[in-house]
Design a protein around this motif. Structure first.
Motif, PDB file in Angstrom:
ATOM      1  N   SER A   1       3.753   5.229  -2.033  1.00  0.00           N
ATOM      2  CA  SER A   1       4.965   5.083  -1.204  1.00  0.00           C
ATOM      3  C   SER A   1       4.869   5.988   0.029  1.00  0.00           C
TER       4      SER A   1
ATOM      5  N   ASN B   1       2.752   4.381   2.672  1.00  0.00           N
ATOM      6  CA  ASN B   1       3.534   3.400   3.429  1.00  0.00           C
ATOM      7  C   ASN B   1       4.382   4.067   4.504  1.00  0.00           C
TER       8      ASN B   1
ATOM      9  N   PRO C   1       0.722  -1.117  -4.582  1.00  0.00           N
ATOM     10  CA  PRO C   1       2.083  -0.773  -4.143  1.00  0.00           C
ATOM     11  C   PRO C   1       2.958  -2.017  -4.085  1.00  0.00           C
TER      12      PRO C   1
ATOM     13  N   ASN D   1       5.916  -2.429  -2.616  1.00  0.00           N
ATOM     14  CA  ASN D   1       6.721  -2.668  -1.414  1.00  0.00           C
ATOM     15  C   ASN D   1       5.896  -2.856  -0.150  1.00  0.00           C
TER      16      ASN D   1
ATOM     17  N   GLN E   1       7.545  -3.715   3.973  1.00  0.00           N
ATOM     18  CA  GLN E   1       7.640  -2.545   4.867  1.00  0.00           C
ATOM     19  C   GLN E   1       8.169  -2.931   6.240  1.00  0.00           C
TER      20      GLN E   1
ATOM     21  N   PRO F   1       9.419   9.325  -7.333  1.00  0.00           N
ATOM     22  CA  PRO F   1       9.609   8.028  -7.973  1.00  0.00           C
ATOM     23  C   PRO F   1      10.010   8.235  -9.438  1.00  0.00           C
TER      24      PRO F   1
END
Length: 539
Positions: A78, A81, A241, A243, A247, A260
């Motif tokens: 995360s 990202n 990942p 997500n 993004q 997390p």
């Protein structure tokens, strides 16, 4: 001072969570406030204080860098990202655009460094199409920089370009769409890619918590202190990942102190060409911080160091090991020995050096021309211990490709990529690739059952089988061993992977069911002529 806290945070040792976490949190806090401040007061800062766009870009770049380093220290994608979203915004908003109009080479260097960091993040997120665009832009920026300023770092920047170009081309096989465009395939652990445990199956409850990924192979493709083998193993120890596709360019969506719900990935230390002292320091710190019921994984991709003489008593320091970094002569990829034959090699990680760490569950992967030195382990403390060892000799056609990464690590990262490569394929159509991957999922289920149902298997393998990452590595190891045993080019026993403890061959790597599966896969890819279709022919 903003800059002091920034560089202080990056320079803190990566080991010892308590030592660095609070400093990182404070530095993030400072930069987040600074970012919000310039957003709220941009007009005043522009008109009254002459704030330049590249200065905003520099703040954004530093926040991106902080997120990237936080990813390195936590292994949480995360944060990767978040780094991407900041770097992406810098390019979209052309923050560094005006830099080229100023007669200040140090500003252009900031821009070049930004590009290099952005490329690393994109590589780790498998955004290969974007990487190619960024490399082209970086190449143009470097050309402009070297033409305008007669600087001494021209060769260094050209080397950066060469390294990233080689890194992009390292995969030996590409997957093609119907229109022959290249498809980017991710090899991180995905939902459904790990065979589930059978109901009622009793395996260990150990969890992979820490991994040391060490790269010290001579002449291997690298970029930004990451060899291709390290890059592949890093991804083999991460979940995909969730997500990535969603993004946006919104920055700062995740505070660094937000954790997390559960750790998705094992924590990793990436060590490029470490000295013995550095390696031992990280090993000790990781060992000290390892939680209860957890496993420490050590991955060694390194040049082999061989013993020079034979002693009457052969102990854990008499078989050589793998090279640790030092300034020394290197000839033909192996080290030149310049010492008394009775002495042991000092710049080497010997099997005996790992003995103290076997007091806790230890999973070792050695990819080296002297991997078999690590067969000579003794489990002194009765804790679960497994070593997966690469072949030490490869056929010439495979050896010629070694600069683009080791075949053994490639099998642990993407068995289908490795299988296609060893069969001489350069490309595979997407539809065929997906069918072959689906078939391999069935093969993995069968290998998992072979391991858990064997009556003669060492319990250490089953102790590690409860962890998804380790389960997949063990299954891929068995597949690699079986595939190479059937391949006609691999005839020497040194060309097959080994393990400590040994696997029961009849139940696993020489299983007739697994051999049948490998021949089916070869037929699917139209390369069956490269394999023995009757296992008796091989011997």
């Amino acid at each position: 001072c903003f800059h002091c806290s920034f560089y202080w945070s990056l320079d803190l040792p990566q080991y010892g969570h308590k030592q660095w976490q609070s400093y990182f949190g404070r530095t993030f806090d400072v930069y987040t406030k600074l970012w919000k401040f310039q957003q709220q007061h941009r007009q005043v800062l522009d008109s009254r204080y002459g704030l330049k766009r590249w200065q905003i870009g520099e703040v954004a770049s530093k926040i991106g860098q902080l997120y990237y380093h936080y990813y390195l220290r936590t292994s949480e994608t995360s944060y990767l990202n978040e780094a991407f979203s900041f770097y992406s915004a810098i390019r979209q908003r052309s923050y560094y655009f005006q830099v080229n109009k100023e007669d200040r080479p140090e500003l252009v260097v900031k821009k070049l460094r930004y590009y290099a960091r952005y490329i690393v993040v994109c590589l780790l997120l498998n955004k290969m199409d974007l990487v190619k665009v960024l490399v082209k832009e970086l190449s143009e920026e470097i050309e402009d920089y070297t033409q305008r300023f007669n600087t001494e770092d021209q060769l260094e920047w050209n080397l950066v370009l060469q390294e990233v170009a080689a890194f992009i081309e390292a995969d030996p096989v590409v997957v093609l769409n119907d229109n022959n465009s290249v498809v980017t395939i991710s090899n991180r652990l995905q939902e459904g890619s790990v065979p589930p445990l059978e109901q009622g199956m009793v395996v260990g409850q150990l969890i992979l918590a820490d991994a040391l990924i060490i790269g010290n192979s001579n002449n291997q493709v690298k970029f930004s202190e990451l060899t291709i083998d390290m890059f592949r193993m890093l991804q083999a120890l991460e979940r995909e990942p969730v997500n990535l596709a969603t993004q946006t360019s919104k920055q700062g969506t995740m505070e660094p102190n937000e954790k997390p719900a559960k750790r998705e990935n094992p924590h990793k230390y990436l060590l490029y060409k470490p000295t013995f002292s550095q390696l031992f320091t990280f090993l000790s710190a990781s060992f000290k911080e390892l939680p209860a019921n957890s496993v420490l994984l050590i991955y060694l991709s390194a040049t082999g160091v061989f013993p020079t003489g034979h002693s009457d008593y052969e102990g854990p320091y008499d078989f050589g090991g793998v090279l640790t970094n030092t300034n020394r002569d290197v000839v033909n990829g192996e080290t030149v020995q310049k010492r008394n034959q009775a002495q042991k090699e000092m710049h080497c990680l010997h099997p005996g050096d790992l003995f103290p760490f076997t007091r806790k569950p230890l999973f070792v992967i050695v990819d080296s021309s002297n991997s078999t030195a690590y067969k000579n382990f003794t489990n002194l403390f009765g804790q679960p211990l497994v070593c997966l060892l690469s072949p030490t000799v490869y056929p010439k056609s495979v050896q010629d490709q070694s600069q683009r990464g080791s075949l053994f690590t490639l099998f642990l990262y993407s068995p289908l990529l490795a299988f296609s490569s060893v069969c001489g394929l350069n490309s595979v159509q997407r539809g065929l690739w997906e069918r072959a991957q689906e078939f391999l999922r069935k093969v993995y289920r069968d290998i998992g059952q072979m391991l858990t149902r064997s009556r003669t298997i060492d319990q250490a393998f089953l102790q590690f089988f409860g962890d998804e990452f380790l389960r997949l590595l063990l299954i891929r190891f068995v597949f690699c061993s079986a595939a190479l045993r059937l391949h006609k080019l691999f005839r020497e026993s040194q060309s097959f992977p080994e393990s400590y403890p040994e696997l029961p061959k009849q139940d696993t790597v020489e299983s007739s069911l697994l051999q049948k599966h490998i021949l089916e896969l070869a037929t699917m890819l139209d390369v069956q002529s490269l394999f023995w279709d009757d296992s008796l022919e091989a011997y």
